[in-house]
Structure formats: C-alpha cells, structure tokens
Write an enzyme that holds these catalytic residues in place. Sequence first.
Site, PDB file in Angstrom:
ATOM      1  N   THR A   1      17.789  21.689   5.689  1.00 23.20           N
ATOM      2  CA  THR A   1      16.952  20.506   5.893  1.00 23.20           C
ATOM      3  C   THR A   1      17.841  19.433   6.509  1.00 23.20           C
ATOM      4  O   THR A   1      19.059  19.443   6.290  1.00 23.20           O
ATOM      5  CB  THR A   1      16.371  19.984   4.563  1.00 23.20           C
ATOM      6  OG1 THR A   1      17.464  19.673   3.698  1.00 23.20           O
ATOM      7  CG2 THR A   1      15.491  21.015   3.890  1.00 23.20           C
TER       8      THR A   1
ATOM      9  N   GLU B   1      11.041  23.476   5.297  1.00 24.42           N
ATOM     10  CA  GLU B   1      10.608  24.351   4.204  1.00 24.42           C
ATOM     11  C   GLU B   1       9.337  25.129   4.536  1.00 24.42           C
ATOM     12  O   GLU B   1       8.935  26.006   3.788  1.00 24.42           O
ATOM     13  CB  GLU B   1      10.365  23.514   2.929  1.00 24.42           C
ATOM     14  CG  GLU B   1      11.625  22.953   2.298  1.00 24.42           C
ATOM     15  CD  GLU B   1      12.028  21.581   2.828  1.00 24.42           C
ATOM     16  OE1 GLU B   1      11.650  21.253   3.974  1.00 24.42           O
ATOM     17  OE2 GLU B   1      12.723  20.837   2.116  1.00 24.42           O
TER      18      GLU B   1
ATOM     19  N   LYS C   1       6.010  -0.573  -1.773  1.00 21.81           N
ATOM     20  CA  LYS C   1       5.211  -0.872  -2.958  1.00 21.81           C
ATOM     21  C   LYS C   1       5.221  -2.369  -3.201  1.00 21.81           C
ATOM     22  O   LYS C   1       6.223  -2.926  -3.629  1.00 21.81           O
ATOM     23  CB  LYS C   1       5.773  -0.119  -4.164  1.00 21.81           C
ATOM     24  CG  LYS C   1       4.668   0.438  -5.008  1.00 21.81           C
ATOM     25  CD  LYS C   1       5.145   1.469  -5.988  1.00 21.81           C
ATOM     26  CE  LYS C   1       3.943   2.021  -6.738  1.00 21.81           C
ATOM     27  NZ  LYS C   1       4.312   2.860  -7.847  1.00 21.81           N
TER      28      LYS C   1
ATOM     29  N   TRP D   1       0.463   0.431  -2.884  1.00 17.92           N
ATOM     30  CA  TRP D   1       1.122   1.062  -1.745  1.00 17.92           C
ATOM     31  C   TRP D   1       0.673   0.468  -0.411  1.00 17.92           C
ATOM     32  O   TRP D   1      -0.501   0.242  -0.184  1.00 17.92           O
ATOM     33  CB  TRP D   1       0.807   2.562  -1.704  1.00 17.92           C
ATOM     34  CG  TRP D   1       1.552   3.342  -2.726  1.00 17.92           C
ATOM     35  CD1 TRP D   1       2.429   2.854  -3.650  1.00 17.92           C
ATOM     36  CD2 TRP D   1       1.479   4.751  -2.939  1.00 17.92           C
ATOM     37  NE1 TRP D   1       2.909   3.884  -4.425  1.00 17.92           N
ATOM     38  CE2 TRP D   1       2.349   5.057  -4.011  1.00 17.92           C
ATOM     39  CE3 TRP D   1       0.790   5.790  -2.322  1.00 17.92           C
ATOM     40  CZ2 TRP D   1       2.528   6.347  -4.476  1.00 17.92           C
ATOM     41  CZ3 TRP D   1       0.961   7.076  -2.793  1.00 17.92           C
ATOM     42  CH2 TRP D   1       1.824   7.352  -3.858  1.00 17.92           C
TER      43      TRP D   1
HETATM   44  P1  ADP Z   1      13.818  16.117   6.747  1.00 20.05           P
HETATM   45  O1  ADP Z   1      12.768  16.054   5.682  1.00 20.05           O
HETATM   46  O2  ADP Z   1      15.175  16.256   6.179  1.00 20.05           O
HETATM   47  O3  ADP Z   1      13.683  15.062   7.812  1.00 20.05           O
HETATM   48  P2  ADP Z   1      12.370  18.082   8.285  1.00 20.05           P
HETATM   49  O4  ADP Z   1      12.795  18.179   9.695  1.00 20.05           O
HETATM   50  O5  ADP Z   1      12.000  19.307   7.585  1.00 20.05           O
HETATM   51  O6  ADP Z   1      13.573  17.475   7.511  1.00 20.05           O
HETATM   52  O7  ADP Z   1      11.237  17.015   8.212  1.00 20.05           O
HETATM   53  C1  ADP Z   1      10.051  17.161   7.514  1.00 20.05           C
HETATM   54  C2  ADP Z   1       9.403  15.822   7.319  1.00 20.05           C
HETATM   55  O8  ADP Z   1       9.188  15.180   8.577  1.00 20.05           O
HETATM   56  C3  ADP Z   1       8.054  15.897   6.692  1.00 20.05           C
HETATM   57  O9  ADP Z   1       8.145  16.043   5.312  1.00 20.05           O
HETATM   58  C4  ADP Z   1       7.448  14.565   7.122  1.00 20.05           C
HETATM   59  O10 ADP Z   1       7.885  13.505   6.294  1.00 20.05           O
HETATM   60  C5  ADP Z   1       8.029  14.358   8.483  1.00 20.05           C
HETATM   61  N1  ADP Z   1       7.070  14.761   9.523  1.00 20.05           N
HETATM   62  C6  ADP Z   1       7.028  15.909  10.211  1.00 20.05           C
HETATM   63  N2  ADP Z   1       6.011  15.904  11.094  1.00 20.05           N
HETATM   64  C7  ADP Z   1       5.372  14.730  10.954  1.00 20.05           C
HETATM   65  C8  ADP Z   1       4.231  14.111  11.576  1.00 20.05           C
HETATM   66  N3  ADP Z   1       3.551  14.694  12.546  1.00 20.05           N
HETATM   67  N4  ADP Z   1       3.886  12.881  11.140  1.00 20.05           N
HETATM   68  C9  ADP Z   1       4.574  12.256  10.166  1.00 20.05           C
HETATM   69  N5  ADP Z   1       5.642  12.767   9.558  1.00 20.05           N
HETATM   70  C10 ADP Z   1       6.050  13.989   9.942  1.00 20.05           C
END
Ligand code: ADP
Length: 540
Positions: free
Chosen positions: A186, A331, A437, A442
């Site tokens: 990640t 994930e 918050k 929120w």
């Molecule tokens: P990290 O969580 O470490 O940044 P990832 O690359 O797996 O690693 O990112 C996943 C996260 O990216 C998601 O949990 C979400 O918060 C965000 N994300 C992915 N795609 C979108 C989207 N289209 N809109 C908003 N947030 C997004």
Amino acid sequence: MNGLMMQQPLLISALLRHAERHHGEREIVSRRVEGDIHRYTYRDLAARARRMARAMEALGVASGDRVATLAWNGYRHMELYYAVSGSGAVLHTLNPRLHPDQLAWIVGDAQDGVLCFDSTFLPLVEAVAARLPSVRHFVLMSDRAHMPAETGIPGLLCYEDLCDGHGDDYAWPEFDENRASSLCYTSGTTGNPKGVLYSHRSTVLHTMAGALPDVLDMSARETVLPVVPMFHVNAWGIPYMACMVGAKLVFPGPALDGKSLYELFEAEGVTLTAGVPTVWQALLAHVEANDLHFSTMRRTVIGGAACPPAMLDAFQEHHGVEVLHAWGMTELSPIGTACSLKPELAALGGKQRLAIQSKQGRVPFGVDMKIVDADGGELPWDGKTSGELLVRGHWVLAKYLRGPDPCIDGWFPTGDVSTIDAYGYMQITDRAKDVIKSGGEWIGSIDLENIAMAHPKVAMAACIGVPHPKWDERPLLVIVPKPGEEPGRDEMLAHFEGKVARWWIPDDVVLVDAIPLGATGKMQKNRLREQFRQHLMPNA
Ligand code: ADP
C-alpha cells in the site's frame, strides 16, 4: 452430484498463452527510457517472457520466491509480469517514488531475492544496494550498449544478456490457482506500507471482470495507454486485461508530462487511457494552452483520488473524451467500483449527469459493498447517509502479508467514508482519516475541494480539518492558484455560497506554490494538517 466440467486452474500464464495464440500480431509499443520508440507484438512478448522465465530459473529463483521490479511502464516490465508470475515466482512491483529508507524496508519485508530496474533508477539502487541483504541479483533492464562502464553494484546483470542467453522452449507450469502471483505494498498515505499478496485466481478473476463493458471496457478494438504505473497496483490490471482481449498496448515509459503523453496518444491512435487526476491536470493544461484536440481518444479512466467535476466537464464537454470515474485500493487489486451509467441515468443531461459521473460508481459482479455506522449497523442506500465503506469479493484482500486479519465478519473495512444511492452508486465523501469534524458533525472535504477546483483561478485544492478553539476542527482551504492568478480569500469563500450548507464553508484560505503529493500522486493531507495545525488557533 458433482459437476462434470473441466477443472482448469486460473493462471496468469494462460492470459499470455491466449494472447500469443489468438492475438499474436497485435502490437505493443513502448517509449523507452532512452527516449526512442520500441515496437513488437504479443508473439514476441510471449517468446521473450519464456526466455526470461528460464533466465530467472537459472538465477536460482524458485517457486514462491520474490522478484522485485523498479520500472516504468514498458515492454520489459510486461515481460517480467508474465515471466515471474507465470513460472510460479512472485512479482513484487516497487514504487520508485518512495523514500529510499522505505524502499529498503519494503524489500527486506518482502525478502526480494532479485531486483530488476530501469536505468533511470541506477543511482537510487546504487545508493540503497548495501541495505538490501536479501537481494542476490541485480538486473539492469537494458541492453549491453547501455550498461554503465562503472557501477557500485557488484555483479550487475544485463537484462538483454539474460534474455539472449536462454531459449524460448519453456512450458508454463501448472499449479494451484491459489498460489501467490504478485505483491504490492500500500502506498502508505495512511500509515506504514503493508504487503498485499495477490493470487493467480484473484488476478484472473479481476482481469475478467475489469475488462467488461461496464468497467474498463477493454477489447481487441482498443489501443490502450496506461498512464497509471505498473508499480501502482499492477497498472489497475491493464497489462493482464490487454492480453486477455488482445488490445494494442502503448507504454509511455518515464515521459508522463502533458506534451509527451499527448504526442504518444496521437502518434499511436490511443483510444483508451487511465490514470490519477494529477496526471490529467497536466495533460489538460498542455492541451488547452496549445489549442490541441484529441483525434482518437474515446475514453479516459480516472481514479486513485476523486475526479473533480470540473475535470470531468473539461474532458467531456471541451474534448469529447468520455470519463469513467473509478474507485479502488491496493487491497482490491484494485477495482472496487466504476461509474458507468445504467440506461435510466444515461438519459440524463447536463448537471444531473455530471453529478452521477462524479460518484465513484457501482460494483461489478465479484465485489459486494455496504456502508455501516460506528456500531457496524448497515446504513440505507439513500445517497445521503454516509458511513464506513466495507467490501468483500474474489479479489479483495483477506490478510496482509504480515500482520493481522483486518476483516470484520468477512468484510474488509476500506477506511473510506461514503454514501450509496438507490441505484447502487457509491460516492466517497472522505477518508476516515481526512474527515473534518466540526462541532461533532462531519464535513466532506472532497465536496469542498471539488467546488474550489471549479473556480477559474484555482489549479489544485485541498481542504483539511485544522484544530479550532470552539469547534474542535474547522475546514481550511489550501489552494495552488493557476499561473499569474491570485484569488483573494473573500472571493474564494463567496464561491461556496449556496453550494454547501453555510457551516461547511471553510474558515480561511491559504495560497501555496504546491501541495505535497505522495508516491502515487495523491495529496498528502497529513503533511498539510501538520503545516497548518496552528492556523486557526488564537496566538498562532
Ligand atoms: P493508499 O491508501 O495508501 O493511498 P491506495 O493506492 O490503495 O493506497 O489508495 C486507495 C485509496 O485511494 C482509497 O481507499 C481511497 O481513499 C482513495 N481513492 C481511490 N480512488 C478514488 C476515487 N475515485 N475517489 C476518491 N478516492 C479514491
């Protein structure tokens, strides 16, 4: 009675075998690190992947061993995708934008035995090599002519020598489809990086679902250029889907600036592309500044971070390029949802359609989702109530490589906060960690950012919660103005009037030269929160 159908394991090598047999002539075009263009076919890819599988075997790589890559999107990286996973070893794609300390930590955690890298990263690898005790072989992904005369890496191997040194008479082994195929950490935006280990089965099922018309819509008719890096969750699965459907592939190498991308799109007739919003911002700026238009581009997939409606509008209305907004996570291999329109929604026009397309979309078959309150109770799909998003499915992580099982009753908690509407369209309102918050209520930072991004003087916007003496936290708007612009505080705040509840309007606006971006191009709001922690406190 048992079924009487064949039992064939779902293996990554089968995707390549299919491409070789049924789409052997289709082209794969790569811009190399050296700047020139390389082209060959799926038939060539398959033969060279077999040679590299033999080469890996000769280096002592056994089934289950980890082979790491530090590489851009290109044909040699693609060969390793298949050579390593296809032979039963595990491909570990490393993100070169990580800090060297983090990189060394991840290589150690994964126990990578071989590291293959593009010459761009030679200085980086030289700097950390001594701190990578698990790595027995370093391979420079280059030919003999481009090998460095001197290097601090003892026994540095040359990729093309390895490839030339072995025949392509290699038969892809058959094994259990649940065996590990690849590994990705990640990006660590929200804590320490964690290893996510994909299986052959999860990858092939993700490939089959991801190529469907309501998801990425990949087919033999498309020319696909993944801007999303092959080190960022397997370029969202495109290298696998392309083999499955026989799409022409175009790899941009390290040249990800607007001008280089635009030129490659036009030169190769690219019809479909995919990447994070920050990349598209640079591309759109280049296209607009030079009064260019896309002559073949049909569709762009935007995900990894929320796609601002202003960007959607620019692509669709000004450039005739359809946007598919998608959401995913490391994930989830990564596809969770894609925002393709059901027929009753496709009929909508203007603002209503844009509002739907700004959502992250609906799940394909293979993923299920729900939103829950703090006690785990399921919340209604009314498009208004927000809660933590939980998912489960064939390509959703059950356990990290090391560490506890994060799942709750078989559901993976995403850490994202979202709504789901009556049509089944999910919309992320925030990350649990980024939620603002105010007085116990929120405020959705993504909504506020989208509004700010629609202001003509704003290039990029982040909205963060900062400590406030009365309300615990209040929103602060951090913006990067467009070149030559200097939007004032009042002007910016007035822009929010009527678009959100009054108490959502940020307390203040600060202008910055740049917003810090993480290794996958996402805004690092934790760094901004740290920087502006005192901004709304008295005596600051
Ligand atoms: P990290 O969580 O470490 O940044 P990832 O690359 O797996 O690693 O990112 C996943 C996260 O990216 C998601 O949990 C979400 O918060 C965000 N994300 C992915 N795609 C979108 C989207 N289209 N809109 C908003 N947030 C997004």
